[in-house]
Design a protein around this motif. Structure first.
Motif, PDB file in Angstrom:
ATOM      1  N   VAL A  59       0.887  -1.084  -0.071  1.00  0.00           N
ATOM      2  CA  VAL A  59      -0.068  -0.015   0.018  1.00  0.00           C
ATOM      3  C   VAL A  59       0.951   1.258   0.002  1.00  0.00           C
ATOM      4  CG1 VAL A  59      -1.563   1.182   1.047  1.00  0.00           C
ATOM      5  CG2 VAL A  59      -1.790  -1.085   1.172  1.00  0.00           C
ATOM      6  N   GLY A  99     -12.684   5.607  -5.447  1.00  0.00           N
ATOM      7  CA  GLY A  99     -12.171   4.164  -5.131  1.00  0.00           C
ATOM      8  C   GLY A  99     -12.881   2.962  -5.679  1.00  0.00           C
ATOM      9  N   SER A 104      -9.320   1.483 -10.736  1.00  0.00           N
ATOM     10  CA  SER A 104      -8.925   2.410  -9.674  1.00  0.00           C
ATOM     11  C   SER A 104      -7.981   1.570  -8.530  1.00  0.00           C
ATOM     12  CB  SER A 104     -10.201   2.909  -8.802  1.00  0.00           C
ATOM     13  OG  SER A 104      -9.581   3.843  -7.688  1.00  0.00           O
ATOM     14  N   SER A 105      -6.956   2.144  -8.106  1.00  0.00           N
ATOM     15  CA  SER A 105      -6.248   1.414  -6.921  1.00  0.00           C
ATOM     16  C   SER A 105      -6.268   2.311  -5.744  1.00  0.00           C
ATOM     17  CB  SER A 105      -4.697   1.485  -7.449  1.00  0.00           C
ATOM     18  OG  SER A 105      -4.329   2.812  -7.696  1.00  0.00           O
ATOM     19  N   VAL A 106      -7.382   3.222  -5.695  1.00  0.00           N
ATOM     20  CA  VAL A 106      -7.659   3.940  -4.469  1.00  0.00           C
ATOM     21  C   VAL A 106      -8.351   3.158  -3.458  1.00  0.00           C
ATOM     22  CG1 VAL A 106      -8.522   5.969  -3.306  1.00  0.00           C
ATOM     23  CG2 VAL A 106      -7.407   6.077  -5.719  1.00  0.00           C
ATOM     24  N   CYS A 107      -7.794   3.073  -2.176  1.00  0.00           N
ATOM     25  CA  CYS A 107      -8.241   2.273  -1.250  1.00  0.00           C
ATOM     26  C   CYS A 107      -9.138   3.308  -0.288  1.00  0.00           C
ATOM     27  CB  CYS A 107      -7.085   1.212  -0.523  1.00  0.00           C
ATOM     28  SG  CYS A 107      -6.157   0.428  -1.085  1.00  0.00           S
ATOM     29  N   ALA A 108      -8.669   4.304  -0.008  1.00  0.00           N
ATOM     30  CA  ALA A 108      -9.127   5.288   0.737  1.00  0.00           C
ATOM     31  C   ALA A 108      -8.494   6.664   0.671  1.00  0.00           C
ATOM     32  CB  ALA A 108      -8.697   4.936   2.347  1.00  0.00           C
ATOM     33  N   TYR A 135      -4.271  10.002  -1.156  1.00  0.00           N
ATOM     34  CA  TYR A 135      -4.794   8.643  -1.095  1.00  0.00           C
ATOM     35  C   TYR A 135      -4.088   7.751  -0.404  1.00  0.00           C
ATOM     36  CZ  TYR A 135      -8.126  10.740  -4.956  1.00  0.00           C
ATOM     37  OH  TYR A 135      -8.669  11.599  -5.446  1.00  0.00           O
ATOM     38  N   SER A 136      -4.752   6.679  -0.143  1.00  0.00           N
ATOM     39  CA  SER A 136      -4.076   5.224   0.198  1.00  0.00           C
ATOM     40  C   SER A 136      -4.471   4.552  -0.766  1.00  0.00           C
ATOM     41  CB  SER A 136      -4.425   4.762   1.666  1.00  0.00           C
ATOM     42  OG  SER A 136      -3.814   3.235   1.940  1.00  0.00           O
ATOM     43  N   ALA A 137      -3.551   3.878  -1.610  1.00  0.00           N
ATOM     44  CA  ALA A 137      -3.658   3.032  -2.852  1.00  0.00           C
ATOM     45  C   ALA A 137      -2.775   1.860  -2.774  1.00  0.00           C
ATOM     46  CB  ALA A 137      -3.198   4.238  -4.091  1.00  0.00           C
ATOM     47  N   ALA A 138      -3.475   0.867  -3.685  1.00  0.00           N
ATOM     48  CA  ALA A 138      -3.037  -0.274  -3.684  1.00  0.00           C
ATOM     49  C   ALA A 138      -1.617  -0.169  -4.714  1.00  0.00           C
ATOM     50  CB  ALA A 138      -3.921  -1.481  -3.984  1.00  0.00           C
TER      51      ALA A 138
END
Length: 143
Positions: A59, A99, A104-108, A135-138
């Motif tokens: 992440v 997200g 999208s790779s956005v987690c939050a 963002y927190s992204a995978a």
């Protein structure tokens, strides 16, 4: 050996904004301001400023800077309205969550990293507003 790399949020967010803002005449969305830009058309510029990688290494915290430009410096309402709309879309417009978008790779959304939009004072013939979104992204697995 597989590695995990940060997602390309510039590429994703420029395409996502293009597909979600279709009612602004002449709108351009990209990752840089074109040479000689004079404000004659509305422009959204998305820049991924990077961030930290989580301890589990899958992440990434990604800080994104966004400029919304156009119209004239002496008449900022249209630019300010578009900037507010962009901010709403990027931070959690209830009907269109970034997200959950395809690809999208956005987690939050990280609320503490979301700021603006702020008017930018500069010697340019056009109006400009700036904002940041975090963002927190995978990460993306690469072989």
């Amino acid at each position: 050996m597989a590695t995990v790399v940060p997602p390309d949020l510039e590429l994703f967010l420029t395409g996502w904004l293009r597909s979600n803002i279709t009612d602004v005449d002449g709108l351009q969305v990209g990752h840089r301001t074109p040479d000689g830009y004079d404000g004659s058309y509305p422009l959204i510029v998305v820049r991924d400023d990077g961030g930290a990688q989580s301890a589990d290494r899958v992440v990434f915290d990604r800080s994104v800077g966004v400029n919304v430009c156009g119209w004239t410096r002496n008449s900022p309402k249209d630019c300010r309205d578009l900037a507010a709309r962009v901010y709403g879309l990027l931070t959690g417009e209830p009907d269109i969550l970034v997200g959950f978008a395809e690809g999208s790779s956005v987690c939050a959304v990280v609320p503490d990293g979301c700021n603006g939009p702020y008017p930018v004072t500069e010697d340019a013939p056009y109006c400009r507003y700036y904002m940041t979104v975090e963002y927190s992204a995978a990460g993306i697995r690469q072989s």
